[in-house]
Every structure is written in structure tokens, then in C-alpha cells.
Scaffold this active site. Structure first.
Site, PDB file in Angstrom:
ATOM      1  N   SER A 157       0.643  -1.011   0.403  1.00  0.00           N
ATOM      2  CA  SER A 157      -0.143   0.264  -0.053  1.00  0.00           C
ATOM      3  C   SER A 157       1.453   1.011   0.212  1.00  0.00           C
ATOM      4  CB  SER A 157      -0.721   0.641   1.448  1.00  0.00           C
ATOM      5  OG  SER A 157      -0.113   0.047   2.751  1.00  0.00           O
ATOM      6  N   ARG A 198       1.069   5.721   1.179  1.00  0.00           N
ATOM      7  CA  ARG A 198       0.029   6.724   1.531  1.00  0.00           C
ATOM      8  C   ARG A 198       0.667   7.919   2.055  1.00  0.00           C
ATOM      9  NH1 ARG A 198       3.282   3.207   3.736  1.00  0.00           N
ATOM     10  NH2 ARG A 198       1.604   1.621   3.519  1.00  0.00           N
ATOM     11  N   ASP A 222      12.511   3.116   2.760  1.00  0.00           N
ATOM     12  CA  ASP A 222      11.689   3.689   4.005  1.00  0.00           C
ATOM     13  C   ASP A 222      12.162   2.792   4.965  1.00  0.00           C
ATOM     14  OD1 ASP A 222      11.770   0.717   3.032  1.00  0.00           O
ATOM     15  OD2 ASP A 222       9.384   0.605   2.375  1.00  0.00           O
ATOM     16  N   THR A 223      12.977   1.437   5.053  1.00  0.00           N
ATOM     17  CA  THR A 223      14.002   1.548   6.005  1.00  0.00           C
ATOM     18  C   THR A 223      14.860   2.103   6.438  1.00  0.00           C
ATOM     19  OG1 THR A 223      14.000  -0.417   5.270  1.00  0.00           O
ATOM     20  CG2 THR A 223      14.885  -0.710   6.880  1.00  0.00           C
ATOM     21  N   THR A 244       5.923  -5.827   5.161  1.00  0.00           N
ATOM     22  CA  THR A 244       5.781  -7.089   4.132  1.00  0.00           C
ATOM     23  C   THR A 244       7.182  -7.602   4.455  1.00  0.00           C
ATOM     24  OG1 THR A 244       4.860  -5.721   2.796  1.00  0.00           O
ATOM     25  CG2 THR A 244       5.668  -7.767   1.793  1.00  0.00           C
TER      26      THR A 244
END
Length: 478
Positions: free
Chosen positions: A13, A15, A233-234, A255
Site C-alpha cells: 500500500s 500513503r 523506507d527502512t 511485508t
């Protein structure tokens, strides 16, 4: 008080979150959330990047006027642009089968040991290096004049300016972690043209302004700057770990589970390579020494296979199942591809001679016990490999909401677990933007602000540690 839009794209997803930052204040609200649904085409599995970009524009419209925008996403995948800057097809999904057997071709030129010594990046079949090797000779790559990693591609569409953000670039297996620049010799040996990549950017660098057509589409009033954040993102999530001091491990859950340490230098030993730990670059010259674990993908795929049952009810039922009855190796590449996950988990247990989970609750408990064991192993091995002891484990990301997983991880590791924030990647994204505008100080001050303002839950280890040691020994054969 200023407002920042964090575009945060995960593998399932996307956002757009709005962060409000001021003195002693850090607030995060969701402006828009949208699905990330890959598409299987005749040529393979592809990301629907146009739908994702439409979701970003819808999110910026819903966010309203902001002082800056930042983009982060998953790693390794990319889009190719032609000489006019137009996209050459939808980006290939990292779970696509095109890289099967490619690693062996690469190792015939550069050994796995030499690759690790040069880049510090773990072996994963979907690393960008292997994707580019698989694409060699294709019409698409031959026509490409520019390669942009996913967050850089979206930033390019928003601003018209191209760059390659460093924390994400480090996952390509083409960056030297010592120099924090491209590994030119390695690329030459493998025939990879580094001129395809745009110039490197660091978190906090300006990335441009929203283009006039983006302003018109979103209703925003310009100029609106776009700030380079830790676009993996990590990397953004680790930046928002609410840790005090340096003696902590982190697990970024979603995930994937990314479990490891924040260090000041890479660990490039043969033991680290053999344990398949990676050295990805982080904020302010740090290194994320971590292991990739299959993560909640296992449960997500089961839930999809079961027709989306009530997850809360499923977890309550799983809590009543005896622990450690059935476990699998949560890092096994056999679980990488989508589809038929409950049957594949059962088959793995059967092949190993372990009790086969049958009910949905038993399969769910098997997954969570297996993840906790994988977390335990990664945290323990990271400490040994880096000679860096820890006193606490921080769980951030979506798994921080899963109380059963957090408690099982505390039990397995024999360490307290601090869970939260769940939206760590978006918070790290927002805070780098705020720091670029002078609202937040150094990395310590950034983490203190997270700890002071975000809800956190602490889990103390319970149960018999010997049962976890025995379960790990049975699973690993050690």
C-alpha cells in the site's frame, strides 16, 4: 508549526501522511491511503507505477498546503526513461522470476565474496545489480538514457529534476559503503553503465519544486519545495526509532522484517557475508547492518488466500495455540513468490518432519513463532558479528501493532521490546524534511522528539528461554 507531506510507499500500500512539527510537537495524520497492486502481464510481474503516482497526487490534494514534500519507498526496483524523459514501460517487480539463476552468472565474473567486500550488500536474488544483469541485451535497457529508483522516479515526476538518493542507492549492490560513492570498478567488470544513474543526493538535499502542472492538479499554491529524505523506507524508519543511546537493535516490520543494528562503519567480514547480513547506508553517515526476513508477507499472503478474514480474531485464536509446535524458516526464499502460502507452509513443515499446522489459527501461530525465532537469530548474530551488545529491541512499522508478535519477539530474544511507532517510515520522512528547514536538531534530538510524542508499548520477556533455544536449534540443525 510547519506541515510536511510524507509520501510513503510500501510493497502492499501507499500513503500520503501529513506531519506537523514544532517545538516539542510531532503529529502525524493520514491524508490518503491507496492500494499497491502489482499486475501480472504476459512478460512478467510489474508495478502499476501510474496508479501509484495518481495516488500520490490524490494524497497531496487531500493533504492541503504544506511546507515541503518528501518521498520514500521500497528498495532495489527502478524505472527506465528514454532520451525525452518518458518512462519505458512499467517497472519490473522484485518478485518477478527474471533474476532466477542470474546470480550464478554474475559470480562467474565477480565472486560472491568479492561482491560483498566491494559493497557489503547481502545476497538477494532481486538486488538491482542482478536485475540489470538480467535485463542486459533487452530492447528496453538499450533504449534507456536514465535509470531512476522508485522514489527518485516519483520525485522526478513531481519536480522535473533527476537525482539518486544515497540510502536507497546503497541497496543496488553498486555502492562502496566506505566511500559512500559508486563502486566504479565493480560496475565496469560487470558491464553496468553507471552513467544511467542520476547524480547522488543525500537526505536533506533540495530535490526541486513541485512543477506547475502538479500544483494545478493538487490545488497547492507554489512554490512548494520537495526535499530529499532517506528515501529507502527502512532508512526513514530507522531514523525514527525512539532509542536512547546506541545499545539497541531494531526490527522494521511490515511485508518484510529488517532486523539489525545501527553502526558507524560497515561489517565486511566473511562471517557477516556467510550470515547474509547487509550493510545499507543510513542517515548521517550511519550503516544499517541488518538481515532481511520474509516478514508479515507470510501472513498477508495467507489472509489473501483465505478471503480476507478478520485479522484481530485470527490473532486472538492464534494466541490460544500452543507455542513452537510448528515452525518454518522465515527467511527461506521458497516463500518469496506470491500464491498458495498456507499450502506451502504446511508442505515445508511436512518435509522437515515437523507437525503440520492445519487450522487458520495454527498456521497463523506457526508464522508468528517462526518470525519471532528469525528475529531472535538476527538480533543475536548481529551483536556477535558487530561486537555490539544491545539492551533493548525496538519494533517499528506495521508489526508494532501486532501485540502477539511483539511479545513473542521479546520472549524469543530474552530482551525487552519497545513497540512503536507504527508509521516510523513516514515520521522519519517528515523529520528529515523538518530538519532541513531548521526545526529539528541532530539525530539524537530527532529520536527524543519521537520518544516524547508517539505512543509506545513495552513488552518484557516471559516464558522459558530454553524452549526458544531448543526450537532454534531444531530449525537450524545447530
Amino acid at each position: 508549526m510547519r506541515r510536511y507531506a510524507a509520501v510513503d510507499l510500501g510493497a502492499s500500500s501507499g500513503r500520503v501522511m501529513v506531519g506537523r512539527v514544532g517545538t516539542g510537537t510531532l503529529e502525524l495524520t493520514e491524508a490518503h491511503r491507496f492500494a499497491n497492486r502489482p499486475v501480472r502481464l504476459p512478460e512478467g510481474l510489474r508495478w502499476d507505477i501510474l496508479a501509484l503516482y495518481a495516488g500520490v497526487l490524490d494524497g497531496l490534494r487531500a493533504a492541503g498546503q504544506v511546507d515541503s514534500v518528501g518521498v520514500d519507498s521500497w528498495a532495489v526496483d527502478y524505472g527506465l526513461l528514454d532520451a525525452d524523459g518518458a518512462l519505458l514501460g512499467n517497472p519490473v517487480h522484485y518478485r518477478d522470476a527474471r533474476t532466477e539463476g542470474v546470480a550464478e552468472r554474475v559470480w562467474a565474473t565477480v565472486s560472491a565474496a568479492d561482491l560483498y567486500a566491494a559493497t557489503g550488500i547481502q545476497y538477494a536474488p532481486f538486488n538491482t545489480l542482478y536485475q540489470l544483469t538480467a535485463a542486459h541485451g533487452s530492447a528496453q535497457l538499450a533504449a534507456a538514457k536514465r535509470l531512476l529508483l522508485i522514489p527518485d522516479l516519483l520525485t522526478y515526476w513531481l519536480t522535473g529534476r533527476a537525482g539518486t538518493e544515497l540510502t536507497n542507492a546503497s541497496t543496488t549492490q553498486l555502492i562502496n559503503p566506505r566511500t559512500r560513492d559508486w563502486s566504479y570498478d565493480l560496475a565496469d567488470r560487470l558491464g553496468i553503465d553507471l552513467k544511467l544513474f542520476a547524480p547522488l543526493r543525500r537526505p536533506g538535499d533540495p530535490a526541486g519544486l513541485l512543477r506547475p502542472d502538479v500544483l494545478a492538479e493538487t490545488g497547492l499554491t507554489g512554490p512548494v519545495p520537495v526535499t530529499t529524505v532517506a528515501s529507502h523506507d527502512t532508512a526513514s524508519a530507522v531514523a525514527a526509532v525512539p532509542a536512547a543511546g546506541e545499545r539497541f537493535a531494531y526490527i522494521c516490520t511490515g511485508t518484510w522484517s529488517l532486523a539489525g543494528l545501527e553502526l558507524t562503519a560497515p561489517v565486511l567480514t566473511e562471517a557477516s557475508r556467510a550470515a547474509n547480513f547487509t550493510n545499507e547506508l543510513g542517515l548521517d553517515g550511519t550503516v544499517r547492518h541488518l538481515r532481511n526476513i520474509m516478514g508479515l508477507w507470510l501472513l498477508q499472503e495467507c489472509v489473501r488466500d483465505w478471503g480476507e478474514p478478520d485479522l484481530a480474531g485470527l490473532l486472538r485464536a492464534a494466541a490460544g495455540v500452543p507455542s513452537l509446535r510448528s515452525v518454518v524458516d522465515a527467511g527461506d526464499v521458497a516463500f518469496l513468490a506470491p500464491g498458495r502460502m498456507p499450502a506451502r507452509i504446511a508442505a515445508s513443515c511436512r518435509a522437515a518432519g515437523r507437525p503440520v499446522p492445519e487450522s487458520r489459527a495454527e498456521i497463523t501461530r506457526c508464522i508468528l513463532d517462526s518470525l519471532a525465532l528469525a528475529h531472535r537469530r538476527a538480533v543475536n548474530e548481529a551483536q556477535a558479528l558487530a561486537d555490539h551488545p544491545v539492551d533493548v529491541v525496538h519494533i517499528v512499522g506495521g508489526g508494532a501493532r501486532n501485540g502477539l508478535l511483539c511479545q513473542l519477539t521479546a520472549d524469543a530474544c530474552g530482551l525487552p521490546v519497545v513497540a512503536g511507532p507504527a508509521e516510523a517510515a513516514a515520521l522519519g520522512n517528515v523529520l528529515v524534511q523538518a530538519r532541513a528547514q531548521g526545526l529539528v536538531g541532530d539525530r539524537t534530538a530527532l529520536r527524543e522528539l519521537v520518544a516524547q510524542t508517539q505512543p509506545l508499548v513495552r513488552y518484557e520477556p516471559a516464558g522459558d528461554p530454553a524452549r526458544w533455544r531448543a526450537a532454534e536449534s531444531r530449525l537450524t540443525g545447530g
